[in-house]
Design a protein around this motif. Structure first.
Motif, mmCIF file in Angstrom:
data_model
loop_
_atom_site.group_PDB
_atom_site.id
_atom_site.type_symbol
_atom_site.label_atom_id
_atom_site.label_comp_id
_atom_site.label_asym_id
_atom_site.label_seq_id
_atom_site.Cartn_x
_atom_site.Cartn_y
_atom_site.Cartn_z
ATOM 1 N N ASP A 262 -0.499 7.017 -13.566
ATOM 2 C CA ASP A 262 -1.298 7.213 -12.465
ATOM 3 C C ASP A 262 -1.708 6.134 -11.695
ATOM 4 O O ASP A 262 -1.704 5.027 -12.283
ATOM 5 C CB ASP A 262 -2.396 7.992 -12.842
ATOM 6 C CG ASP A 262 -2.353 9.503 -13.589
ATOM 7 O OD1 ASP A 262 -1.354 10.034 -13.299
ATOM 8 O OD2 ASP A 262 -2.900 10.049 -14.532
ATOM 9 N N ILE A 263 -1.782 6.393 -10.609
ATOM 10 C CA ILE A 263 -2.316 5.371 -9.510
ATOM 11 C C ILE A 263 -3.269 5.701 -8.638
ATOM 12 O O ILE A 263 -3.420 6.852 -8.351
ATOM 13 C CB ILE A 263 -1.306 4.552 -8.846
ATOM 14 C CG1 ILE A 263 -0.355 5.582 -7.872
ATOM 15 C CG2 ILE A 263 -0.172 3.786 -9.667
ATOM 16 C CD1 ILE A 263 0.556 5.024 -7.027
ATOM 17 N N ASP A 264 -3.921 4.920 -8.024
ATOM 18 C CA ASP A 264 -5.075 5.067 -6.719
ATOM 19 C C ASP A 264 -4.401 4.595 -5.670
ATOM 20 O O ASP A 264 -4.076 3.338 -5.445
ATOM 21 C CB ASP A 264 -6.478 4.465 -7.355
ATOM 22 C CG ASP A 264 -7.370 4.696 -5.960
ATOM 23 O OD1 ASP A 264 -6.982 5.670 -5.119
ATOM 24 O OD2 ASP A 264 -8.402 3.831 -6.166
ATOM 25 N N PHE A 265 -3.895 5.275 -4.766
ATOM 26 C CA PHE A 265 -3.090 4.811 -3.548
ATOM 27 C C PHE A 265 -4.132 3.966 -2.434
ATOM 28 O O PHE A 265 -3.742 3.390 -1.662
ATOM 29 C CB PHE A 265 -2.879 6.131 -2.662
ATOM 30 C CG PHE A 265 -3.751 7.220 -2.066
ATOM 31 C CD1 PHE A 265 -4.211 6.683 -0.508
ATOM 32 C CD2 PHE A 265 -4.363 7.990 -2.866
ATOM 33 C CE1 PHE A 265 -5.064 7.346 -0.143
ATOM 34 C CE2 PHE A 265 -5.412 8.834 -1.930
ATOM 35 C CZ PHE A 265 -5.818 8.491 -0.782
ATOM 36 N N HIS A 266 -5.588 4.025 -2.680
ATOM 37 C CA HIS A 266 -6.388 3.258 -1.912
ATOM 38 C C HIS A 266 -6.235 1.687 -2.365
ATOM 39 O O HIS A 266 -6.317 0.855 -1.541
ATOM 40 C CB HIS A 266 -7.906 3.321 -2.195
ATOM 41 C CG HIS A 266 -8.205 4.953 -1.841
ATOM 42 N ND1 HIS A 266 -8.232 5.995 -2.693
ATOM 43 C CD2 HIS A 266 -8.398 5.459 -0.676
ATOM 44 C CE1 HIS A 266 -8.412 7.147 -2.051
ATOM 45 N NE2 HIS A 266 -8.743 6.941 -0.786
ATOM 46 N N SER A 267 -5.751 1.385 -3.652
ATOM 47 C CA SER A 267 -5.588 0.211 -4.070
ATOM 48 C C SER A 267 -4.294 -0.354 -3.749
ATOM 49 O O SER A 267 -3.320 0.457 -4.042
ATOM 50 C CB SER A 267 -6.198 -0.248 -5.579
ATOM 51 O OG SER A 267 -7.361 0.302 -5.794
ATOM 52 N N SER B 107 -0.885 8.118 1.268
ATOM 53 C CA SER B 107 -1.972 8.932 0.845
ATOM 54 C C SER B 107 -1.517 9.894 -0.118
ATOM 55 O O SER B 107 -2.494 10.226 -0.928
ATOM 56 C CB SER B 107 -2.751 9.469 1.940
ATOM 57 O OG SER B 107 -2.053 10.237 2.547
ATOM 58 N N ASP B 108 -0.290 10.333 -0.283
ATOM 59 C CA ASP B 108 -0.135 11.489 -1.228
ATOM 60 C C ASP B 108 0.552 10.968 -2.324
ATOM 61 O O ASP B 108 0.868 11.783 -3.305
ATOM 62 C CB ASP B 108 0.911 12.146 -0.477
ATOM 63 C CG ASP B 108 2.235 11.654 -0.068
ATOM 64 O OD1 ASP B 108 2.303 10.463 -0.064
ATOM 65 O OD2 ASP B 108 3.318 12.295 0.143
ATOM 66 N N ARG C 147 0.417 9.864 -6.091
ATOM 67 C CA ARG C 147 -0.340 9.840 -7.473
ATOM 68 C C ARG C 147 0.112 9.423 -8.522
ATOM 69 O O ARG C 147 -0.717 8.757 -9.458
ATOM 70 C CB ARG C 147 -0.753 11.576 -7.679
ATOM 71 C CG ARG C 147 -1.473 12.061 -6.495
ATOM 72 C CD ARG C 147 -2.620 11.563 -6.260
ATOM 73 N NE ARG C 147 -3.393 12.369 -5.051
ATOM 74 C CZ ARG C 147 -3.613 11.888 -3.956
ATOM 75 N NH1 ARG C 147 -3.172 10.708 -3.467
ATOM 76 N NH2 ARG C 147 -4.470 12.503 -3.208
ATOM 77 N N TYR D 2 0.830 -1.134 0.044
ATOM 78 C CA TYR D 2 -0.120 0.268 -0.034
ATOM 79 C C TYR D 2 0.893 1.344 -0.085
ATOM 80 O O TYR D 2 1.851 1.320 0.851
ATOM 81 C CB TYR D 2 -0.989 0.045 1.281
ATOM 82 C CG TYR D 2 -1.996 -0.785 1.502
ATOM 83 C CD1 TYR D 2 -3.297 -0.833 0.502
ATOM 84 C CD2 TYR D 2 -1.893 -2.378 1.627
ATOM 85 C CE1 TYR D 2 -4.270 -1.554 0.449
ATOM 86 C CE2 TYR D 2 -3.106 -3.286 1.563
ATOM 87 C CZ TYR D 2 -4.118 -2.732 0.893
ATOM 88 O OH TYR D 2 -5.032 -3.770 0.908
#
Length: 190
Positions: free
Chosen positions: A74-79, A45-46, A48, A42
């Motif tokens: 680009d990535i989604d930090f939640h996944s 949260s910052d 991107r 993981y």
């Protein structure tokens, strides 16, 4: 006088067989490695944009090396980012080499099925190959068989009068364990 003292000193510390190792290994069991399966990471949260991934690995010579893979997406930090190592698992593949030999390959295991007795075996490094000599009086032309396998590339069998030689060519250097069985010879590589 000094020469005599030196000669006596050398003779006192000399061994009968200078090629015999001074230290005998205590642990002679072969330990098979635990293969990497999966890792889940993981990012903070910052995060991107994933710029690159660097893999740091150790080769057979124990050198530490690295391989860099540029991503720049680009990535989604939640996944999570999942790194998965999934070696191809297949059944035994059969290769008929001659009327007295068949080779079966699965993963990194090789079974050479023959009724002939294994006389000797050894390996050479460049290119990496395992050489097996089997006892049989025979006279036949050299057999070359290209193998479509992940790690074993070619098998060459040649007659040498009172024995024949099997040479297994690999894609890179491997550690291996050779076991004589009732069916022939089993080789496990890692």
């Amino acid at each position: 006088m000094r020469f005599l003292v030196l000669l006596i000193g050398v003779l006192l510390f000399a061994r009968m067989n200078p090629f015999e190792p001074v230290i005998t290994p205590q642990n002679t069991t072969v330990v098979k490695p635990q293969y990497f399966k999966k890792a889940k990471v993981y990012l903070p949260s910052d995060a991107r944009v994933l710029k690159k991934i660097i893999f740091v690995y150790q080769n057979l010579n124990s050198d530490i090396k690295q391989k860099e893979v540029v991503i720049n997406k680009d990535i989604d930090f939640h996944s999570p980012i999942i790194v998965l190592h999934n070696p191809k698992e297949v059944g035994f593949k059969k290769y008929r080499i001659s009327k007295f030999m068949t080779i079966y390959i699965k993963d990194k295991k090789i079974l050479i099925k023959t009724k002939d007795k294994l006389i000797r075996s050894f390996f050479l490094v460049k290119p990496f190959r395992i050489i097996l000599d089997f006892k049989r009086k025979s006279d036949f032309p050299t057999i070359k068989k290209h193998i479509s396998n992940i790690f074993l590339k070619k098998v060459v069998v040649g007659s040498h009068g009172s024995f024949y030689r099997v040479v297994l060519y690999f894609d890179t250097n491997y550690k291996y364990k050779l076991t004589k069985t009732d069916e022939g010879v089993k080789i496990e590589c890692w």
